[in-house]
Design an enzyme around this catalytic site. Structure first.
Site, mmCIF file in Angstrom:
data_model
loop_
_atom_site.group_PDB
_atom_site.id
_atom_site.type_symbol
_atom_site.label_atom_id
_atom_site.label_comp_id
_atom_site.label_asym_id
_atom_site.label_seq_id
_atom_site.Cartn_x
_atom_site.Cartn_y
_atom_site.Cartn_z
ATOM 1 N N ASP A 1 -1.428 4.935 8.030
ATOM 2 C CA ASP A 1 -2.509 4.159 8.621
ATOM 3 C C ASP A 1 -3.835 4.456 7.932
ATOM 4 O O ASP A 1 -4.009 5.500 7.314
ATOM 5 C CB ASP A 1 -2.636 4.481 10.104
ATOM 6 C CG ASP A 1 -2.956 5.952 10.316
ATOM 7 O OD1 ASP A 1 -2.156 6.798 9.904
ATOM 8 O OD2 ASP A 1 -4.022 6.256 10.859
ATOM 9 N N GLU A 2 -4.771 3.543 8.069
ATOM 10 C CA GLU A 2 -6.166 3.753 7.658
ATOM 11 C C GLU A 2 -6.300 4.348 6.255
ATOM 12 O O GLU A 2 -7.140 5.214 6.011
ATOM 13 C CB GLU A 2 -6.900 4.623 8.697
ATOM 14 C CG GLU A 2 -7.067 3.896 9.999
ATOM 15 C CD GLU A 2 -7.642 4.758 11.121
ATOM 16 O OE1 GLU A 2 -8.255 4.185 12.021
ATOM 17 O OE2 GLU A 2 -7.472 5.986 11.101
#
Length: 538
Positions: free
Chosen positions: A343-344
């Site tokens: 993620d991210e």
């Protein structure tokens, strides 16, 4: 993804059964039988108070009264049955003061029985009457879940650690139960703030009470690396030496981690370890300069920003690192899953992200594990059998939702963790002293009032493997903090994962939830007294 995204009435299946239970409750159920003097009559908890709601429940017959003569009967040849019986005795003995010996002989009492039947891997049947209580299951996990139901049918004072006056009735009737989803998880972030083995064990016990069967441990992030890796020792020794706000941090030795895994298994929870990559990696980058593209190690980080770190996708040394970490962690983890984050990764280009995931997912398979990744994994090519954990919001763009739904249609399984529904670190209201609010305020009703099977547009219901409630720890550093943010929302997430969709009804659930409060008081769980719930007066 999960920290700072770019955008900030059903009819219960159990109507007939629950209706009869409510009539029984209104009339008053009284324990009968060989009760001690002064304990001949005592109200029993009706079967409709169970959380998560069972698949079916039928009240009927006389209650059973646990007394000093009660024995716990187990199968003679089954060590797992003996362990579950000992667990039950350990719960009941301090509060009742009764010996509750385990036996393989006799009749009546509390019987724990393994038998063939249509129970599935985690289902059970509980039969209660004047002569005793019998819990029957096909597998030990089902027997253990049945024991949790029995705990809830006993008065809340049974959870206390000192002798209570009793009496200890169990309402008469039958519960037949099995989970809706096989994956029912809770995540604990030990990277932003470190939590000790004892604190993790406490949370495991709280999860087990509500039949949760997966503990997802977020073991690495920008702020801390929390698991010892022999081939890269500075990850824990240096990368684990701090936390958000600059505290001392900490890490789990391999023996610590084995103890967490062992304890979780004793409560029929499978540990799912997460090493987040290629982003959320500053603790690793600070520990080893060679993992950085420029060969320069950044300083340790104690803030809460996200998206600024990335492993060097172009370096072969990066994949030596990944292989070593996954190999050592997989060897410590008997469960089937290994979470690789994903993620991210804002500092990783899309092309590099795809290249990275294409090289890393086969490493997980090489060491015998199944990949789980945050739903950004669907922007690459999820490996066969991989699970994508969706953490988006109701307001997440249609395009991003469709990317995940398309992967689901192509065979990727889904774990649903919508941040504005079941992120337990979100504030309840603007006045909540702990937590964050980037996904909005998440009161108790909002956290419960959604259907996992119909939540993500375009994703087939058959792709949903279950529900997980993450608890991120930017603002949390004690067990009391964990309890306050998890309760009362955690039991709702557990019910969404366990109970049939037809039982999901806020108006009846909030009453059952309120009835849990005395149990939390007895267990020492400090919780948020939401005005949406009709709590009993203290």
């Amino acid at each position: 993804m999960r920290r700072h995204p770019s955008t900030t009435p059903r009819t219960p299946r159990l109507t007939r059964a629950l209706g009869s239970l409510l009539l029984v409750a209104a009339a008053g159920v009284f324990a009968v039988g060989a009760a001690p003097a002064g304990q001949e009559r005592a109200a029993a908890t009706p079967l409709d108070r169970i959380v998560p709601a069972p698949a079916s429940a039928e009240a009927g017959g006389s209650p059973y009264l646990v007394t000093r003569d009660t024995r716990i009967r187990i199968d003679a040849a089954r060590e797992d049955t003996r362990r579950i019986g000992a667990y039950l005795a350990d719960v009941l003995r301090p509060s009742t003061g009764y010996p509750l010996p385990l036996t393989t002989h006799g009749r009546g009492g509390i019987r724990l029985r393994l038998a063939n039947g249509r129970f599935g891997a985690e289902g059970y049947r509980l039969d209660s009457g004047a002569r005793g209580v019998t819990i029957t299951a096909r597998e030990p996990a089902g027997l253990f879940h049945g024991v949790q139901t029995l705990r809830q049918l006993l008065p809340a004072a049974v959870e206390r650690k000192s002798v209570q006056p009793g009496p200890w009735p169990v309402a008469g009737g039958t519960v037949e139960d099995a989970p809706r989803y096989a994956y029912r998880g809770a995540m604990l972030d030990v990277s932003r703030h470190f939590f000790t083995v004892a604190q993790v064990k406490r949370y495991i016990d709280e999860l087990a009470l509500y039949k949760i069967n997966k503990l997802h441990l977020h073991l690495s992030d920008d702020q801390g690396w929390r698991i010892a890796v022999d081939s890269w020792p500075r990850l824990a020794a240096y990368g684990g030496s701090t936390e958000v706000g600059g505290g001392p941090g900490g890490f789990y030795t391999k023996d610590d981690y084995r103890e967490i895994v062992r304890y979780a298994a004793s409560r029929y929870l499978e540990v799912v370890p997460e090493i987040d990559m290629p982003g959320h990696t500053n603790a690793a980058l600070a520990s080893y300069a060679e993992l950085n593209c420029d060969g320069v190690a950044p300083p340790l980080y104690t803030g809460t920003k996200v998206g600024f770190s990335s492993l060097c996708v172009a370096k072969d040394r990066t994949y030596d690192f990944v292989d070593d970490v996954i190999r050592e962690l997989a060897a410590l983890t008997p469960g089937r899953y290994l979470h690789i984050g994903g993620d991210e990764a804002h500092s990783t280009s899309h092309d590099d992200y795809v290249k990275f995931m294409d090289r890393v997912q086969p490493v997980v398979a090489k060491y015998g594990k199944t990949v789980i990744g945050w739903h950004q994994l669907t922007g690459a090519t999820p490996a066969p059998g991989a699970l994508a954990q969706y953490w988006g919001l109701d307001s997440t763009s249609a395009a991003e939702k469709e990317q995940v739904a398309k992967a689901a249609r192509n065979g990727t399984g889904l774990i649903l963790s919508p941040a504005d529904r079941v992120y337990l670190d979100m504030k309840y209201t603007k006045d909540t002293p702990l937590g964050l609010a980037w996904a909005g305020y998440v009161e108790v009703r909002r956290s419960y009032d959604w259907d996992p099977g119909a939540y993500l547009p375009g994703a087939p219901a058959s792709a949903v493997r279950g529900v997980e409630a993450p608890l991120w720890s930017e603002t949390l550093s004690t067990s009391a903090h964990i309890d306050y943010m998890a309760f009362p929302r955690l039991p709702g997430a557990a019910e969404l994962g366990w109970s049939p969709a037809a039982t999901h009804d806020w108006e009846t659930y909030k009453v059952r939830l309120a009835a849990q409060a005395p149990r939390w008081d007895a267990l020492g769980i400090g919780y948020y007294r939401s005005p949406q719930v009709p709590w009993p007066s203290r």
